[in-house]
Design an enzyme around this catalytic site. Sequence first.
Site, PDB file in Angstrom:
ATOM      1  N   HIS A  74      39.625  43.706  41.914  1.00 53.70           N
ATOM      2  CA  HIS A  74      40.289  43.454  40.428  1.00 53.70           C
ATOM      3  C   HIS A  74      40.252  44.991  39.943  1.00 53.70           C
ATOM      4  O   HIS A  74      40.468  45.110  38.580  1.00 53.70           O
ATOM      5  CB  HIS A  74      38.875  43.096  39.409  1.00 53.70           C
ATOM      6  CG  HIS A  74      38.443  41.270  40.288  1.00 53.70           C
ATOM      7  ND1 HIS A  74      37.787  41.493  41.087  1.00 53.70           N
ATOM      8  CD2 HIS A  74      38.738  40.442  39.062  1.00 53.70           C
ATOM      9  CE1 HIS A  74      37.478  40.585  41.408  1.00 53.70           C
ATOM     10  NE2 HIS A  74      38.110  39.467  40.264  1.00 53.70           N
TER      11      HIS A  74
ATOM     12  N   GLN B   1      45.595  36.078  36.908  1.00 54.96           N
ATOM     13  CA  GLN B   1      44.378  36.309  36.160  1.00 54.96           C
ATOM     14  C   GLN B   1      43.985  37.820  36.130  1.00 54.96           C
ATOM     15  O   GLN B   1      44.042  38.535  35.100  1.00 54.96           O
ATOM     16  CB  GLN B   1      43.062  35.366  36.585  1.00 54.96           C
ATOM     17  CG  GLN B   1      41.964  35.298  36.007  1.00 54.96           C
ATOM     18  CD  GLN B   1      41.072  33.870  36.342  1.00 54.96           C
ATOM     19  OE1 GLN B   1      40.561  34.877  37.588  1.00 54.96           O
ATOM     20  NE2 GLN B   1      40.841  33.481  35.784  1.00 54.96           N
TER      21      GLN B   1
ATOM     22  N   ALA C  87      45.914  40.940  38.619  1.00 56.11           N
ATOM     23  CA  ALA C  87      46.881  41.600  38.876  1.00 56.11           C
ATOM     24  C   ALA C  87      46.876  41.434  40.274  1.00 56.11           C
ATOM     25  O   ALA C  87      47.959  41.484  41.491  1.00 56.11           O
ATOM     26  CB  ALA C  87      48.083  43.022  38.699  1.00 56.11           C
TER      27      ALA C  87
ATOM     28  N   GLU D  69      48.080  30.764  43.271  1.00 58.02           N
ATOM     29  CA  GLU D  69      49.062  31.435  42.188  1.00 58.02           C
ATOM     30  C   GLU D  69      51.002  31.417  43.021  1.00 58.02           C
ATOM     31  O   GLU D  69      51.726  30.989  42.067  1.00 58.02           O
ATOM     32  CB  GLU D  69      49.025  32.573  41.823  1.00 58.02           C
ATOM     33  CG  GLU D  69      47.486  33.390  41.797  1.00 58.02           C
ATOM     34  CD  GLU D  69      46.320  32.963  42.307  1.00 58.02           C
ATOM     35  OE1 GLU D  69      45.436  32.991  41.816  1.00 58.02           O
ATOM     36  OE2 GLU D  69      45.950  32.208  42.708  1.00 58.02           O
TER      37      GLU D  69
END
Length: 666
Positions: A472, A427, A429, A405
Amino acid sequence: MNTNTKTTMLYNKGALQNETLIDLYKRMLLPRMIEEKMLILLRQGKISKWFSGIGQEAISVGVTYSLNKDEYILPMHRNLGVFTTRDIPLNRLFSQWQGKANGFTKGRDRSFHFGTQEYNIIGMISHLGPQLGVADGIALANKLKNNNHACAVFCGDGGTSEGDFHEALNVASVWSLPVLFCIENNGYGLSTPTSEQYNCEHIADKGIGYGMESHIIDGNNILDVYTKVSELAESIRNNPRPILLEFKTFRMRGHEEASGTKYVPTELMDAWAVKDPLDNYREYLITNGILTNTIDEEFRNEIKNNINENLKATFEEDVISSTIEKELNDVYQKTEYKHVSENSETENIRLIDAISKGLKQAMEQNDSIVVMGQDVAEYGGVFKITEGFIELFGKERVRNTPICESAIVSAAYGLAINGMKAVMEMQFADFVSTGFNPIVNLLAKSHYRWNQKADVVIRMPCGAGVGAGPFHSQSNEAWFTKTPGLKVVYPAFPYDAKGLLTTAINDPNPVLFFEHKGLYRTIYQDVPTDYYTLPIGKASLLKEGKDVTIIAFGLAVHWALETLKKDQNISADLIDLRSLQPLDTDTIFTSVKKTGKVIILQEDSLFGSLSGEISSLITENCFKYLDAPVKRVASLDTPIPFAGNLEKEYLPKHRFENELSELLAY
């Protein structure tokens, strides 16, 4: 081979003309004499700090001299020769170092922490490593434009220990980007020797792991640097690929002057002192009749006078001044919102469809948009936002990325620098934490520091309620609303999502676009079929009432709607913020002044969240209108649990109705 017994180096002039040999000498002499003068000024207290590149001039000058002036170069703080070889006026450099208005950052940053599009130089930030990823983005834009440009980026041996180094090299290799990674191996990262930085014989050896061509160059030999880099730069212009260059050299001064060099063994300093790139090259030129002592003295007098004249002008320049208004206005690049009205034809679609269609229509309108992210190409992204985009736009514009990232955010910035637009999909946050540094230190500060737009949108699938657990499920908007220079958008409905995404893509400032995963496939709305825009920074008043103001965003908006539907006797203004930064305080204050009571509902945990800022703003600006304390309802101050019953307890939905009732009864 031309040799000289008075020097410790072997120089091979090859087909170089004497004029070139002399020009290279003068271009090394200039930064050396500037530095010598700066060290005097430092001792006199006339400058505050200095990072010396004495002994490394051959690298800066040789690399820069090898590139065309319209090719980007990304130096570090020991690369004065890059700036002087690009012929930046000395008075502007001196003004930059003095924090004067004639510099490049309006006094907002120091030394070499600046860039200039006029000279195709992109300056560093103190975090070092992200610079390499920026070069990736610049090189990617060059490749997409098919302009046969090379790009060079500098890094020290210490910086190669950072994750950004590994990420950037990996991305460049996978994408065959035309970039020269120039590593100045000068023996120390501040006081830490290379033996404690890496455990291989040469930094160049690391290129093997990335499937990358690499070379070792004598960084003190100006002719070796210039001829080899010229050859490689021409090669990657015609055959795009990255190359790792390790320049062997030494840092003869401290990391910065206050650090000193006591940690360096005396014999090591002595060994490198005789390898001085300027002294050796001067002896070579004189011995071979290319330079005379008289001409050399003329050069030095000319440079000395030039330095003194420009220093005098700089010291006479007024101390920089500004106003609060100017400082605030420079945080973001000014942009005029261009409204595009929606068409009358609509379709009933989900939030996920609205985002996909908005992105697709934006890409159809703007060929410079590049979408990047993990699995966004053939797979269409884990949420299928970009499904089918490969067939429409091709793999050049819809790019799968390695799992890195930080490098991809930096590359997105590089694309913006080189005139393109990046839309990056994070993909999840939650994963933004590994790209946090370039977001808050490159994107956010770019325009304020040196007037460079950071034309990047980062899409942020976020939120709980789907049993995805601690890694996630976060609603982490508060990480970014705190950072000046970023815009943060968080729609709750398909209509808003499409119109706000197209506006975010049009905005030249960095925008974090939050998309709640729990709303992707559960919320339907009639949405115009064609391209349209909605203004960022304007809240939506979903319901009007007289007794209380409810402020929410994202999934929390729907919790509030459920509560109001359940008890239709509640007369409330319901404000969907939509945009968190900038924040529509006018709509908030107008409602609060009317109702006198406020409750803020959010999915994020309570402490340090955006609701605290909103509450403070209301208290400071509407205190005399309040009939009760501002109430905040948020998730628990814990990580987000996985199990359904625990997640339900974590979220504030079931607590909201009671809290609202208590406020109304106050």
